[in-house]
Design a protein around this motif. Structure first.
Motif, mmCIF file in Angstrom:
data_model
loop_
_atom_site.group_PDB
_atom_site.id
_atom_site.type_symbol
_atom_site.label_atom_id
_atom_site.label_comp_id
_atom_site.label_asym_id
_atom_site.label_seq_id
_atom_site.Cartn_x
_atom_site.Cartn_y
_atom_site.Cartn_z
ATOM 1 N N CYS A 35 -47.495 -45.416 -16.382
ATOM 2 C CA CYS A 35 -47.090 -46.219 -17.545
ATOM 3 C C CYS A 35 -48.128 -46.130 -18.654
ATOM 4 C CB CYS A 35 -46.850 -47.674 -17.139
ATOM 5 S SG CYS A 35 -45.353 -47.896 -16.152
ATOM 6 N N GLU A 36 -49.404 -46.196 -18.284
ATOM 7 C CA GLU A 36 -50.476 -46.078 -19.279
ATOM 8 C C GLU A 36 -50.403 -44.721 -19.975
ATOM 9 O OE1 GLU A 36 -54.145 -46.840 -17.216
ATOM 10 O OE2 GLU A 36 -53.679 -48.966 -16.962
ATOM 11 N N LYS A 37 -50.244 -43.653 -19.184
ATOM 12 C CA LYS A 37 -50.167 -42.308 -19.768
ATOM 13 C C LYS A 37 -48.958 -42.156 -20.675
ATOM 14 C CE LYS A 37 -52.710 -39.712 -16.297
ATOM 15 N NZ LYS A 37 -52.660 -38.624 -15.306
ATOM 16 N N ALA A 38 -47.845 -42.809 -20.321
ATOM 17 C CA ALA A 38 -46.622 -42.715 -21.128
ATOM 18 C C ALA A 38 -46.639 -43.671 -22.313
ATOM 19 C CB ALA A 38 -45.405 -43.006 -20.253
ATOM 20 N N GLY A 39 -47.603 -44.596 -22.314
ATOM 21 C CA GLY A 39 -47.686 -45.555 -23.411
ATOM 22 C C GLY A 39 -46.602 -46.614 -23.363
ATOM 23 N N VAL A 40 -46.144 -46.950 -22.153
ATOM 24 C CA VAL A 40 -45.119 -47.984 -22.001
ATOM 25 C C VAL A 40 -45.679 -49.152 -21.209
ATOM 26 C CG1 VAL A 40 -43.220 -46.331 -22.110
ATOM 27 C CG2 VAL A 40 -44.147 -46.982 -19.890
ATOM 28 N N ARG A 41 -45.011 -50.296 -21.341
ATOM 29 C CA ARG A 41 -45.413 -51.487 -20.598
ATOM 30 C C ARG A 41 -45.216 -51.235 -19.098
ATOM 31 N NH1 ARG A 41 -42.446 -56.812 -19.752
ATOM 32 N NH2 ARG A 41 -40.694 -55.480 -20.228
ATOM 33 N N TYR A 42 -46.133 -51.718 -18.296
ATOM 34 C CA TYR A 42 -46.088 -51.524 -16.847
ATOM 35 C C TYR A 42 -44.814 -52.098 -16.246
ATOM 36 C CZ TYR A 42 -47.097 -52.362 -11.921
ATOM 37 O OH TYR A 42 -47.019 -52.413 -10.547
ATOM 38 N N PHE A 43 -44.191 -51.335 -15.365
ATOM 39 C CA PHE A 43 -43.076 -51.831 -14.564
ATOM 40 C C PHE A 43 -43.250 -51.280 -13.159
ATOM 41 C CE2 PHE A 43 -41.718 -47.852 -16.436
ATOM 42 C CZ PHE A 43 -41.115 -47.178 -15.399
ATOM 43 N N ARG A 44 -42.609 -51.943 -12.220
ATOM 44 C CA ARG A 44 -42.799 -51.563 -10.827
ATOM 45 C C ARG A 44 -41.898 -50.403 -10.430
ATOM 46 N NH1 ARG A 44 -42.381 -57.084 -7.690
ATOM 47 N NH2 ARG A 44 -41.137 -55.646 -6.492
ATOM 48 N N PHE A 45 -42.333 -49.688 -9.415
ATOM 49 C CA PHE A 45 -41.612 -48.538 -8.877
ATOM 50 C C PHE A 45 -40.197 -48.933 -8.456
ATOM 51 C CE2 PHE A 45 -40.579 -45.498 -5.496
ATOM 52 C CZ PHE A 45 -40.870 -44.308 -6.129
ATOM 53 N N HIS A 46 -40.057 -50.140 -7.959
ATOM 54 C CA HIS A 46 -38.761 -50.616 -7.466
ATOM 55 C C HIS A 46 -37.685 -50.549 -8.554
ATOM 56 C CE1 HIS A 46 -36.717 -52.566 -4.148
ATOM 57 N NE2 HIS A 46 -36.097 -53.337 -5.035
ATOM 58 N N ALA A 47 -38.071 -50.748 -9.799
ATOM 59 C CA ALA A 47 -37.109 -50.687 -10.908
ATOM 60 C C ALA A 47 -36.471 -49.301 -11.001
ATOM 61 C CB ALA A 47 -37.800 -51.048 -12.224
ATOM 62 N N LEU A 48 -37.219 -48.264 -10.653
ATOM 63 C CA LEU A 48 -36.670 -46.909 -10.682
ATOM 64 C C LEU A 48 -35.585 -46.731 -9.622
ATOM 65 C CD1 LEU A 48 -39.916 -44.801 -11.188
ATOM 66 C CD2 LEU A 48 -38.202 -45.431 -12.896
ATOM 67 N N ARG A 49 -35.773 -47.379 -8.475
ATOM 68 C CA ARG A 49 -34.757 -47.312 -7.415
ATOM 69 C C ARG A 49 -33.455 -47.958 -7.898
ATOM 70 N NH1 ARG A 49 -36.039 -46.266 -2.250
ATOM 71 N NH2 ARG A 49 -34.713 -47.912 -1.417
ATOM 72 N N HIS A 50 -33.578 -49.127 -8.523
ATOM 73 C CA HIS A 50 -32.382 -49.802 -9.037
ATOM 74 C C HIS A 50 -31.718 -48.956 -10.123
ATOM 75 C CE1 HIS A 50 -31.945 -53.813 -7.259
ATOM 76 N NE2 HIS A 50 -33.242 -53.743 -7.042
ATOM 77 N N SER A 51 -32.518 -48.407 -11.010
ATOM 78 C CA SER A 51 -31.989 -47.581 -12.088
ATOM 79 C C SER A 51 -31.266 -46.355 -11.530
ATOM 80 C CB SER A 51 -33.128 -47.148 -13.010
ATOM 81 O OG SER A 51 -32.660 -46.283 -14.003
ATOM 82 N N GLY A 52 -31.904 -45.693 -10.585
ATOM 83 C CA GLY A 52 -31.293 -44.513 -9.968
ATOM 84 C C GLY A 52 -29.993 -44.845 -9.262
#
Length: 111
Positions: A35-52
């Motif tokens: 998230c830091e490298k992408a310049g976005v606010r931190y979010f948890r890995f779990h959100a990617l599972r829900h999104s996917g």
């Protein structure tokens, strides 16, 4: 550099004090760093599972396939993932997917 993993990083070893290259061992640190490298606010890995899961469901991927991809032993767990995503979130994912493939302009009006 050839690396067998997709997500790897350089870090200072606490054991040797030398710079090492290897996989992330801690998902929380992994996501914080990305998230830091992408310049976005931190979010948890779990959100990617829900999104996917949401994207696959919206594209009519069979729930059994989504269940296996997510590694859920019980189909009910996968159903909970999919039911926790409301219509508003589904519309947001539709907009996201359309923008990703270049089907809509960069600016989408907010309702």
């Amino acid at each position: 550099m050839d690396c067998p993993r997709v997500f790897w990083h350089a870090y200072t070893s606490s054991k040797t004090g030398k710079t090492e290259v290897g996989p992330f061992q801690d998902r929380k640190k992994f996501m914080r760093t990305l998230c830091e490298k992408a310049g976005v606010r931190y979010f948890r890995f779990h959100a990617l599972r829900h999104s996917g899961a949401s994207v696959m469901d919206s594209l009519n991927v069979p729930i059994g396939s989504i269940q296996r991809i997510l590694g859920h032993e019980n189909r009910t767990t996968t159903e909970i993932y999919l039911h926790s995503i409301g219509d508003c979130e589904r519309r947001a994912m539709d907009i996201f997917e359309s923008a990703r493939v270049g089907k809509v302009p960069h600016q989408v009006p907010h309702h």
